[in-house]
Write an enzyme that holds these catalytic residues in place. Structure first.
Site, PDB file in Angstrom:
ATOM      1  N   CYS A 153      -4.998  -3.581   1.712  1.00 20.27           N
ATOM      2  CA  CYS A 153      -5.495  -3.965   2.834  1.00 20.27           C
ATOM      3  C   CYS A 153      -4.104  -3.817   3.781  1.00 20.27           C
ATOM      4  CB  CYS A 153      -6.004  -5.266   3.193  1.00 20.27           C
ATOM      5  SG  CYS A 153      -6.466  -5.876   4.764  1.00 20.27           S
TER       6      CYS A 153
ATOM      7  N   HIS B  53       4.721  -0.648  12.286  1.00 20.48           N
ATOM      8  CA  HIS B  53       4.835  -0.514  10.461  1.00 20.48           C
ATOM      9  C   HIS B  53       3.402  -0.073  10.297  1.00 20.48           C
ATOM     10  CE1 HIS B  53       6.167  -0.764   6.626  1.00 20.48           C
ATOM     11  NE2 HIS B  53       5.347  -1.917   6.285  1.00 20.48           N
TER      12      HIS B  53
ATOM     13  N   ALA C  69       0.741  -1.315   0.170  1.00 20.66           N
ATOM     14  CA  ALA C  69       0.100  -0.200  -0.092  1.00 20.66           C
ATOM     15  C   ALA C  69       0.911   1.176  -0.225  1.00 20.66           C
ATOM     16  CB  ALA C  69      -1.041   0.065   1.169  1.00 20.66           C
TER      17      ALA C  69
END
Length: 162
Positions: free
Chosen positions: A87, A95, A58
């Site tokens: 997702c 993280h 992402a």
């Protein structure tokens, strides 16, 4: 768990010929498949078309969108709206916070700077169950919802620029 609304969706006018860029992160392939399935259904319902670019994670989505928007403009085939899909599931380290926060911030920056309808369909969840509830086209259908959100802004843009 968030339950889907029982309220029926009001019909939305189609946007025939609108070009939608979908950039998806496939870190979780099965969830990505479901998000993309929902997005495809919403694009078809709107009588629009979509191009899909695929990444692993992402965090890379905003840069890919910027590159793709520039390339499409240069080719004389600009996109009318953009949808980011992916997702991020919270893990044991920080993280998650970096990926969720920085990708959302960069997407908002792109949308405002480029004045392009851009919907953030990147799920940010605590676990697999939450991800599936949100991704499933039979439940919250966030892939389709992201397309609907981008197209809602596009309709406003078209109306104001007419």
């Amino acid at each position: 768990m968030v339950a889907p609304s029982d309220k029926p969706k009001s019909p939305r006018p189609p946007v025939p010929g609108a070009r939608i860029l979908v950039v998806e992160a496939r870190f979780y392939d099965d969830i990505a498949d479901e998000l993309l399935r929902g997005a495809r259904g919403a694009v078809e319902e709107a009588q629009a078309t979509m191009d899909v670019l695929t990444l692993d994670g992402a965090l890379e989505i905003p840069a890919t969108i910027a590159i793709a928007l520039d390339a499409a403009d240069k080719a004389g085939k600009p996109y009318d709206a953009v949808v980011a899909l992916g997702c991020v599931i919270r893990g044991e380290t920080g993280h998650y916070d970096i990926v969720a926060g920085e990708s959302a911030r960069a997407l908002m920056d792109l949308s405002v700077a480029r004045r392009i309808p851009l919907a953030n369909g990147i799920l940010t969840v605590e676990n697999d169950q939450q991800a599936w509830t949100r991704a499933s086209v039979n439940e919250l259908n966030k892939g389709g919802g992201a397309v609907d959100a981008a197209l809602a802004v596009l309709r406003i843009k078209q109306k104001l620029e007419a």
